[in-house]
Design a protein around this motif. Structure first.
Motif, mmCIF file in Angstrom:
data_model
loop_
_atom_site.group_PDB
_atom_site.id
_atom_site.type_symbol
_atom_site.label_atom_id
_atom_site.label_comp_id
_atom_site.label_asym_id
_atom_site.label_seq_id
_atom_site.Cartn_x
_atom_site.Cartn_y
_atom_site.Cartn_z
ATOM 1 N N UNK A 172 0.848 -0.572 0.040
ATOM 2 C CA UNK A 172 0.047 -0.289 -0.512
ATOM 3 C C UNK A 172 0.749 1.158 0.122
ATOM 4 N N UNK A 173 2.165 0.735 0.233
ATOM 5 C CA UNK A 173 3.306 2.409 0.360
ATOM 6 C C UNK A 173 3.407 2.446 -1.107
ATOM 7 N N UNK A 174 3.654 1.663 -1.506
ATOM 8 C CA UNK A 174 4.419 1.641 -3.043
ATOM 9 C C UNK A 174 3.699 3.279 -4.120
ATOM 10 N N UNK A 311 -7.855 -13.538 2.551
ATOM 11 C CA UNK A 311 -8.834 -12.470 2.831
ATOM 12 C C UNK A 311 -8.031 -11.816 3.880
ATOM 13 N N UNK A 312 -7.082 -11.693 5.195
ATOM 14 C CA UNK A 312 -7.202 -11.653 5.949
ATOM 15 C C UNK A 312 -6.945 -10.087 6.195
ATOM 16 N N UNK A 313 -6.981 -9.142 6.727
ATOM 17 C CA UNK A 313 -6.310 -7.653 7.428
ATOM 18 C C UNK A 313 -5.419 -7.415 7.035
ATOM 19 N N UNK A 314 -4.440 -8.260 6.790
ATOM 20 C CA UNK A 314 -2.916 -7.727 6.557
ATOM 21 C C UNK A 314 -2.627 -7.020 5.077
ATOM 22 N N UNK A 315 -1.189 -6.237 5.723
ATOM 23 C CA UNK A 315 -0.950 -5.526 4.404
ATOM 24 C C UNK A 315 -0.254 -6.578 3.651
ATOM 25 N N UNK A 316 -0.984 -6.193 2.007
ATOM 26 C CA UNK A 316 -0.791 -7.699 0.926
ATOM 27 C C UNK A 316 0.858 -7.202 0.831
ATOM 28 N N UNK A 340 -2.831 -30.201 17.077
ATOM 29 C CA UNK A 340 -3.430 -29.012 16.872
ATOM 30 C C UNK A 340 -2.227 -27.623 16.430
ATOM 31 N N UNK A 341 -2.473 -27.163 15.845
ATOM 32 C CA UNK A 341 -2.170 -26.806 15.067
ATOM 33 C C UNK A 341 -1.390 -25.365 16.033
ATOM 34 N N UNK A 342 0.180 -25.104 15.397
ATOM 35 C CA UNK A 342 0.708 -24.826 16.913
ATOM 36 C C UNK A 342 1.314 -23.005 16.975
ATOM 37 N N UNK A 343 1.180 -22.928 15.335
ATOM 38 C CA UNK A 343 1.434 -21.320 14.928
ATOM 39 C C UNK A 343 -0.052 -19.862 15.320
ATOM 40 N N UNK A 344 0.449 -19.134 15.513
ATOM 41 C CA UNK A 344 -0.599 -17.879 15.132
ATOM 42 C C UNK A 344 0.008 -16.866 14.554
ATOM 43 N N UNK A 345 -0.701 -16.689 13.293
ATOM 44 C CA UNK A 345 -0.335 -14.926 12.770
ATOM 45 C C UNK A 345 -0.732 -14.272 13.304
ATOM 46 N N UNK A 346 0.469 -12.814 13.134
ATOM 47 C CA UNK A 346 -0.553 -11.901 14.157
ATOM 48 C C UNK A 346 -0.576 -11.138 12.849
ATOM 49 N N UNK A 347 -0.834 -10.606 12.043
ATOM 50 C CA UNK A 347 -0.993 -9.854 11.370
ATOM 51 C C UNK A 347 0.317 -9.172 10.449
ATOM 52 N N UNK A 348 1.318 -9.814 10.788
ATOM 53 C CA UNK A 348 2.792 -8.505 10.333
ATOM 54 C C UNK A 348 2.611 -8.403 9.220
ATOM 55 N N UNK A 361 11.879 5.329 6.045
ATOM 56 C CA UNK A 361 10.829 5.093 7.390
ATOM 57 C C UNK A 361 10.328 3.471 7.313
ATOM 58 N N UNK A 362 10.701 2.900 8.235
ATOM 59 C CA UNK A 362 10.713 0.951 7.845
ATOM 60 C C UNK A 362 9.633 0.522 9.076
ATOM 61 N N UNK A 363 8.733 0.881 8.086
ATOM 62 C CA UNK A 363 7.088 0.638 9.037
ATOM 63 C C UNK A 363 6.767 -0.682 9.284
ATOM 64 N N UNK A 364 5.901 -1.309 10.233
ATOM 65 C CA UNK A 364 6.012 -2.854 9.849
ATOM 66 C C UNK A 364 5.287 -3.048 11.570
ATOM 67 N N UNK A 365 3.935 -3.350 11.095
ATOM 68 C CA UNK A 365 2.655 -3.394 12.341
ATOM 69 C C UNK A 365 2.068 -5.189 12.102
ATOM 70 N N UNK A 366 1.547 -4.946 12.548
ATOM 71 C CA UNK A 366 0.200 -6.266 12.377
ATOM 72 C C UNK A 366 -1.263 -5.373 12.389
ATOM 73 N N UNK A 367 -1.668 -6.665 12.884
ATOM 74 C CA UNK A 367 -4.043 -6.645 12.373
ATOM 75 C C UNK A 367 -3.820 -5.592 13.977
#
Length: 415
Positions: A172-174, A311-316, A340-348, A361-367
């Motif tokens: 989205x920043x491109x 469909x997740x709301x993370x940045x593409x 059981x599934x062991x890992x959860x994605x935080x939207x990074x 400017x290094x923008x790093x963010x999650x959900x």
């Protein structure tokens, strides 16, 4: 080299079928095979070339060689995978089957959906016909990024328009990064005050994470760029050097405005592929529906998604795919083994915002816009170190790490 299945009438049953040979598809295949080398995995991808797209903004700013952003697909398909050189045509999840455009079909035990998204150039009237000439360009296409730099170098006065369509789009920043690098070149060349710079955004905010808006606004003001919110590129006449925008006012009324230009950097609307949008796997907006934490499909337990198509709301972004790959690889194998599934994605997601040549400017963010910085530094400060990361280190990590199943700094949160 990987085994290559003929594209004509490909058939077969696999442990895992991966749809898409982009960043997410190649990366997750490599990660799975590092964990379980005996898996029979098919990668469905019609293209014979693989691109490192994050560098195209740098190409358009004269800071990267475009030939370093492409390699033969055969060189990046993991060695033990089967490359099915065909396009996906449809999903039959009730039958665990993928239909191919050439009439073939593949069966699977698990499916990973990562075909990326579609650049819908045709949604802007006249745009496709004039791309690459008449001052109209886009860093979203390999062969056009060098033309962006040609236009930037050649412009010494006039009006330069930069556009951004409605979200979601990849990186989205491109769209604004193209503007910053162009403006920085004009400033260094002493011609910026003779160029009217305008950034037309279909949305109402400069960037989706509010923390990063103030440092970006300082560069907008430094370059004297005019921001036009709720202004969506609708049509282009390249020969006449004119563009038309649909502009929405505060009451929701839309009027069409005409603007002349000497240079137009256009970003197309971006949509799910038709074969995904029209399938049982799609959610309401047409993307592959996934649980935002596990990346598993909510209705078909043996289906996962990654990359720009979900469909997740993370940045593409490729950075998002880098962490999604680990989530899918770990969770899919756990599913296969009855754990059981062991890992959860935080939207990074990460967006290295190139605000000038040599500083990012290094923008790093999650959900939810939560900041997720990798380094213990103020992420809102433009840094040369972040530029070196963007321009030198990350391309190397991509080709030699991410696509090889090496998961450096890629592990999301565990349960």
């Amino acid at each position: 080299m990987s085994k290559d299945a003929t594209a004509r009438g490909a058939q077969g049953d696999f442990d895992i079928v991966v749809v898409g040979g982009g960043s997410a598809g190649i990366g997750v295949t490599a990660s799975l095979l590092r964990r379980r080398p005996d898996l029979r995995i098919a990668v469905v991808e019609p293209s014979d070339r693989h691109y490192y797209q994050p560098a195209w903004t740098l190409v358009g700013g004269g800071a990267f060689d475009v030939t370093r952003t492409v390699r033969p697909m055969a060189d990046v398909i993991p060695r033990r995978a089967v490359w099915v050189r065909a396009a996906a045509a449809g999903f039959e999840p009730e039958r665990n089957r993928l239909r191919l455009a050439d009439g073939g079909a593949l069966g699977y035990r698990q499916l990973i959906v990562c075909p990326g998204l579609r650049l819908a150039w045709e949604k802007v009237e006249g745009l496709d016909a004039t791309l690459g000439r008449n001052g109209v360009t886009s860093n979203y296409r390999y062969e056009l990024a060098p033309y962006t730099w040609e236009l930037v170098r050649g412009l010494e006065s006039g009006r330069a328009l930069f556009t951004q369509p409605a979200m979601p789009i990849k990186c989205a920043g491109a769209p604004q990064k193209a503007m910053y690098l162009a403006c920085d070149h004009w400033r260094r060349g002493g011609v910026l005050d003779r160029i009217q710079v305008e950034f037309d955004l279909a949305g109402a905010a400069l960037f989706g994470v509010p923390t990063f808006v103030p440092p970006l606004m300082r560069y907008v003001e430094r370059y004297g760029a005019a921001l036009r919110f709720n202004s969506n590129l609708a049509a282009v006449d390249g020969g006449a050097r004119k563009a038309w925008f649909d502009v929405k006012d505060a009451d929701g009324n839309v009027r069409r405005e005409e603007r002349a230009f000497d240079m137009l950097h256009a970003v197309p609307p971006q949509l799910p592929h038709d074969f995904l949008r029209d399938s049982p796997l799609a959610g309401a907006a047409g993307w592959c529906e996934v649980d935002p934490a596990t990346l598993q499909h909510p209705r078909y337990a043996n289906v996962f998604g990654a990359g720009d198509a979900i469909s997740a709301s993370n940045a593409k972004t490729a950075a998002a795919a880098r962490k999604q790959i680990v989530t899918v690889a770990e969770n899919l194998i756990a599913l296969r083994e009855g754990r059981p599934m062991p890992v959860r994605y935080d939207g990074y997601g990460s967006c290295p915002l190139t605000v000038e040549r040599g500083r990012v400017v290094l923008a790093e963010f999650g959900y939810g816009g939560r900041l997720l910085p990798t380094f213990p530094l103020d992420p809102t400060v433009p840094r040369r170190s972040a530029w070196l990361l963007k321009a030198r280190l990350l391309p190397w990590v991509y080709w030699n790490g991410m696509l090889k199943g090496r998961e450096w700094l890629a592990h999301p949160l565990g349960n």
